[in-house]
Structure formats: structure tokens, C-alpha cells
Design a protein around this motif. Structure first.
Motif: not given
Length: 449
Positions: A184-204
Motif C-alpha cells: 500500500l502506498g507504493a505509487d506515492d514513492v516510486r521515485d524513492l525506490v530503486t531496482h536491484a543492483l544500482p551503480d552505487v559507486l558510479g552512475r547512481d
């Protein structure tokens, strides 16, 4: 359950003569299928939804694979490549996803035996039989498949004599909620949830530096992200991480000491050490039910120890695994396991509730067959929601499938597969641990090779 004739390929008729085998997906398994078909002189067409080949791998290309090169190259693909002058990378090297694409998959896709038959930017949105929905039986096996493809020039229908669906699962992640539904509430925070394996040390990097991140999931993709966040915290003050799992332990990650892939074996000890040092906060037995936006932050709300608990962060990483997209196959007669969503004959070999070893019994066209004759799901998608898929498994799958389509019964039936074990087997797991190993769905891209 409908029985399928596994010994005799379908009879060729005038409607099927000259039609290609359709391959969905130009990742490692789809391109391997193309290589085997090319070697046997069977016409084929490959449709890739992404703008480039191996589009999903490119999205996590910064991640280093656990498997060395000797497990990553399909034998038929290697033969075609070496005939063109290509040299196999060092056998014990561990490539990143990007290196896998640049050093192997891109040269393979560019071969003259494959390139003219490959289209990118071509998303298969539905598969059926030409003029026959799933309810029509008469003459079905002699009727061509029809694939609806949305491409750069519009939507078109393409006909084929057989279909190999190697479209993978990376585009369809599991939900954060333990119910399998979107919280519940997922649609309100989609911009604050990322997919698996973001590029933490690079692009992201900017999204995580100096921020608090919640990583949800008990598998290797979660562990990979946690290790990168800890590395980022060494140089950027204020970078913190909370690891949320729904069971009492992350057995698949933490019990990998006997793993025959050293790079995968080491990850559990490294993450456990960070938890022990207090550099990563571990929250176990957390059942997510709701998400809430708090200004520019996100709060994860769940059941824990019989009460509601809230965890607030700047960003959430959804590392809960993946599931197959079955919507495109609605008009295809499938025989899938009710739990794992894998082909019914394959499911007992890979169901994480009863089996969680990296090594599975050899399997090929027979285990992957469906009531829809000459339709096959191969690669990571064939595992449904089960974890720990390895590329070598998919290569043997498509070798057997192509041999079957060629009428080579002996080669199709002679399935051989030797995989490195994970060190985590159902015989040594309690019921709780077994369910823990299944909580995050199929293997992450970093462990599927």
C-alpha cells in the motif's frame, strides 16, 4: 495434466515450411540459441526489446560476476567466434556485466551468421498461434506461431515454426511486500525506490552518498549493494545502510562458505562482518505491508514481533528478486508449477522450498516442454521465481532444445550439466532456513552467471 509427446518433433507441414524459429531476447541465452541454430542451418529470428543486445545486463554492467569466464561462454557460440578469429578471455577471469557484453556477447551478435537475423528495439508483447487462440485444438500443431512485436516502425505480427522465450526476468522484479502484492502506498514513492543492483559507486553515486539507504532482500543482489554502500561510507560521511529481510537469517548469502565459486563464497562473510561491526544495521523478521512518503524521504512499515514497526530512509533498494512475465504468453498452452512458475517437470529440481543447491540435475527439452508443442521457455525465465540460475544451465537448455527442433533425438536427450555447488542444500536446511532462501525470489543478475 496434459501429456506432451517428448520424443517426436512436430510434423512439418506447408504452413510451417520455411518459417524461422523465433527467439525472444538477445541476452546470453537467446544468443546461444541463435548460435546453435546457426550451426545446424536452421533459420531463426531474434527479437530484443532493448535498444541494444543484452539490454538487461547493460543495466547492471558495473557488477562483477561470480562465475569465471570458463562458465560464461556457450560452446556453439565459442566455435563460431573462434572461427572468426576471436580469442577466449582468460578462463579464470571474473568479468563485470559490461565486460561480458563487450568481450563476448557483442562480438557474437555481430557475426554474419547472427547479425542479419537480430532486431533490437523490438518488444514481443504477445505470442499465440496464427488464427487459433488457446481454446482451439484442431490442427494446432501444424499452425504457425504468431508473435506480436512492437518496434521502432510500429506494431507487426511475425510468424514462426517454433519459439524459444529467453526474455529473462530482470524487467519484472518481485514486490517489496511479503504478500507478493505491491505494498500500500507504493505509487506515492516510486521515485524513492530503486531496482536491484544500482551503480552505487558510479552512475547512481549521488543518490546514495551521504544518505540512508534501506536494502530489502536476502540474496546476493542485496549483499552486493550493501558491500558497495559500505565502501561508499568509507569516503562519504553520513552514508548509512539498513538491511531488511523477512526471515531470521539470509541463509543463501550467509551459508556460502562451501560454495565452489570463490567470489560468491566470500560475499556472505564480508556482509556478516559489516553487520557485526555495526556498519550495517540488520533488521530481520520484517514483513513489509506499506510505504509512506515523508516529505522527500520514504518510510517502510511492516510487521515485526507482532507489532508494526517503521523504518525511514532516503531511498529503498528493492533486491527481492524477480518473477517471469507471463502476460505475453496468455494464449500459449503452458504447464507451469503452481508455486515456482517454472515448467512443471523442471520445478521439483529447483524449488527453493525443497531444493536450494546451485547444482541441479541435467535437464533439457523434455523438462522444458509444454502442451504447446515446439514452444519453450529457456534461461532465467525458465526458473520462474526460483533462485541461483547459472548461465551454463541455460546454454545446455538451448543446446538440447535446438537438437530437438532439428530432429536429432539422441543429441536432444543426451543432456549433461556440471555446475559449481553453492554450499547451501536442502538436506542441511531447516524449514525456516529453506523459506529464508526463497524469500527473495530468483537469483540476482550477479549470481545468474
Amino acid at each position: 495434466m496434459t501429456l506432451v509427446d517428448l520424443t517426436i518433433p512436430s510434423t512439418r507441414t506447408d504452413r510451417l515450411d520455411g518459417l524461422p524459429v523465433a527467439i525472444v531476447g538477445a541476452g546470453p541465452i537467446g544468443l546461444a540459441a541463435a548460435a546453435h541454430l546457426a550451426e545446424r542451418g536452421i533459420p531463426f529470428e531474434v527479437s530484443e526489446a532493448g535498444d541494444t543486445i543484452a539490454d538487461s545486463i547493460n543495466r547492471w554492467g558495473h557488477t562483477r560476476l561470480f562465475s569465471p569466464w570458463r562458465h560464461l561462454v556457450d560452446p556453439a557460440a565459442r566455435r563460431l567466434l573462434e572461427a572468426s578469429g576471436w580469442q577466449h578471455p582468460r578462463e579464470d577471469g571474473l568479468p563485470t556485466g559490461a565486460e561480458l557484453v563487450e568481450e563476448y556477447l557483442r562480438p557474437l551478435a555481430a557475426l554474419p551468421q547472427i547479425a542479419p537475423h537480430l532486431v533490437t528495439g523490438a518488444e514481443v508483447t504477445a505470442i499465440s498461434r496464427d488464427g487459433a487462440d488457446r481454446t482451439r485444438t484442431s490442427g494446432r500443431e501444424a499452425t504457425p506461431f504468431v508473435l506480436r512485436i512492437a518496434g521502432r516502425d510500429g506494431v507487426r505480427d511475425v510468424r514462426a515454426r517454433a519459439v524459444i522465450d529467453a526474455s529473462g526476468t530482470y524487467r519484472t522484479p518481485n514486490s517489496l511486500a511479503s504478500s507478493g502484492l505491491d505494498p500500500l502506498g507504493a505509487d506515492d514513492v516510486r521515485d524513492l525506490v530503486t531496482h536491484a543492483l544500482p551503480d552505487v559507486l558510479g552512475r547512481d553515486r549521488g543518490r546514495f552518498a551521504g544518505k540512508h539507504t534501506i536494502v530489502v532482500g536476502a540474496g546476493h543482489s542485496a549483499a552486493n549493494t550493501l558491500l558497495k554502500l559500505a565502501e561508499l561510507a568509507d569516503t562519504v560521511p553520513g552514508t548509512t545502510a539498513t538491511w531488511v529481510i523477512r526471515n531470521s537469517s539470509a541463509i543463501r548469502v550467509s551459508s556460502s562458505a562451501e560454495d565452489e565459486l570463490p567470489a560468491r563464497a566470500s560475499i556472505g562473510g564480508r556482509v556478516d562482518s559489516l553487520v557485526t561491526q555495526g556498519r550495517i544495521r540488520l533488521v530481520d523478521r520484517f514483513e513489509t505491508v506499506r510505504l509512506r512518503r515523508d516529505d522527500d524521504r520514504v518510510t517502510l512499515i511492516g510487521q515485526r514481533a507482532g507489532a508494526l514497526e517503521e523504518l525511514t530512509a532516503d531511498v529503498i533498494v528493492n533486491a527481492t528478486g524477480f518473477r517471469p512475465d507471463l502476460g505475453m504468453l496468455r494464449e500459449i498452452r503452458l504447464d507451469l508449477d503452481d508455486i515456482v512458475e517454472a515448467p512443471r517437470r523442471l520445478a521439483p529440481l529447483i524449488d527453493p522450498n525443497v531444493h536450494s543447491c546451485g547444482t541441479v540435475q541435467p535437464h533439457g527439452f523434455a523438462e522444458l516442454a509444454h502442451p504447446e508443442q515446439n514452444f519453450f521457455i529457456a534461461g532465467m525465465k525458465s526458473y520462474g521465481r526460483a533462485p541461483t540460475f547459472l548461465l551454463a544451465t541455460g546454454y545446455e537448455q538451448v543446446r538440447s532444445i535446438v537438437a530437438h527442433l532439428a530432429g536429432d533425438v539422441a543429441a536432444a536427450s543426451n543432456v549433461e550439466l556440471v555446475l559449481p555447488a553453492t554450499g547451501v542444500c536442502s538436506s542441511s536446511l531447516t524449514d525456516t532456513a529453506a523459506s529464508a532462501s526463497s524469500c527473495c525470489g530468483p537469483a540476482s543478475p550477479s549470481s545468474c552467471a
